[in-house]
Structures are given as C-alpha cells and as structure tokens.
Design a protein around this motif. Sequence first.
Motif, short mmCIF file in Angstrom:
data_model
loop_
_atom_site.label_atom_id
_atom_site.label_comp_id
_atom_site.label_asym_id
_atom_site.label_seq_id
_atom_site.Cartn_x
_atom_site.Cartn_y
_atom_site.Cartn_z
N GLU A 15 0.76 -1.23 0.27
CA GLU A 15 -0.10 0.27 0.16
C GLU A 15 0.96 0.86 -0.07
N GLY A 18 -2.43 5.66 -0.64
CA GLY A 18 -3.89 5.66 -1.06
C GLY A 18 -4.65 4.73 -1.98
N ARG A 40 -7.60 1.39 -4.57
CA ARG A 40 -7.70 2.67 -4.35
C ARG A 40 -8.82 3.37 -3.18
N CYS A 41 -8.13 4.40 -2.04
CA CYS A 41 -9.29 5.08 -1.56
C CYS A 41 -9.19 6.53 -2.54
N ASP A 45 -13.60 9.48 1.27
CA ASP A 45 -13.44 8.62 1.87
C ASP A 45 -12.67 8.72 3.17
N ARG A 46 -12.98 7.67 3.68
CA ARG A 46 -12.42 7.59 5.00
C ARG A 46 -11.35 6.21 4.42
N ASP A 47 -9.72 6.89 4.92
CA ASP A 47 -8.45 6.27 5.06
C ASP A 47 -8.86 4.79 5.62
N PRO A 49 -7.15 1.54 5.53
CA PRO A 49 -6.60 -0.33 4.78
C PRO A 49 -7.15 -1.15 4.91
N GLY A 52 -9.51 -1.48 1.93
CA GLY A 52 -8.29 -2.08 0.74
C GLY A 52 -7.58 -2.84 0.92
#
Length: 99
Positions: A15, A18, A40-41, A45-47, A49, A52
């Motif tokens: 990663e 994002g 991909r973020c 949007d709120r990340d 992980p 993803g």
Amino acid sequence: MTRNLEWKVGVELREEAGRTEAEARLDTGRATYTGHGTARCDPADRDVPAIGDELAASRAMKDLAGRLMREADREMEAAGAGTVPRRTGPGYGWPEAVT
C-alpha cells in the motif's frame, strides 16, 4: 483412484498513497499462477486500510481463479473434451451497470 492434494495461495499486499496492490500466487507443483488486483481510496472517503486490503486481495484471487480456469479449459480442449460455455457479464452485482 483417491488423491489428496493441498494447494496454498499466498497473497502479498503493498500500500502506498491510498492505493493497495495485491499479488496472489499458486504453485500447483506443475505450474505457478499469479493474479493481480488493486484498490484505491477515494480522497473524499475515510481511509480504512483493511477495506483496501480486502478489495485488492479479492481481486487478485479472482484474477488468479480466472487464469487457472483458462488453463483448465485449454487442457480439456487438448484432451478432446468440450468446455463449459462462457458467461457474459458478472455473476454478481448489478447487471444494468455492465455495458
């Protein structure tokens, strides 16, 4: 004839900024297959992980499964057996979203 086999799939995730990339590998003892997936973020949007990771890994495993199925189809054709007709479009989701 009874056979017992165990195939293990390894998934590597990376990663950065994002974007998550995944590589899924399967070694059958006869051949090695590799599938790839990404996620991909969206900047809005709120990340999260883990999301993803799950998306990229599932996409890599889906790609790996497709490669393995295509190899099985080639081997069946080479052996003189017919193959199952291919579906058009996804087997899940919203059909109207597929063009």
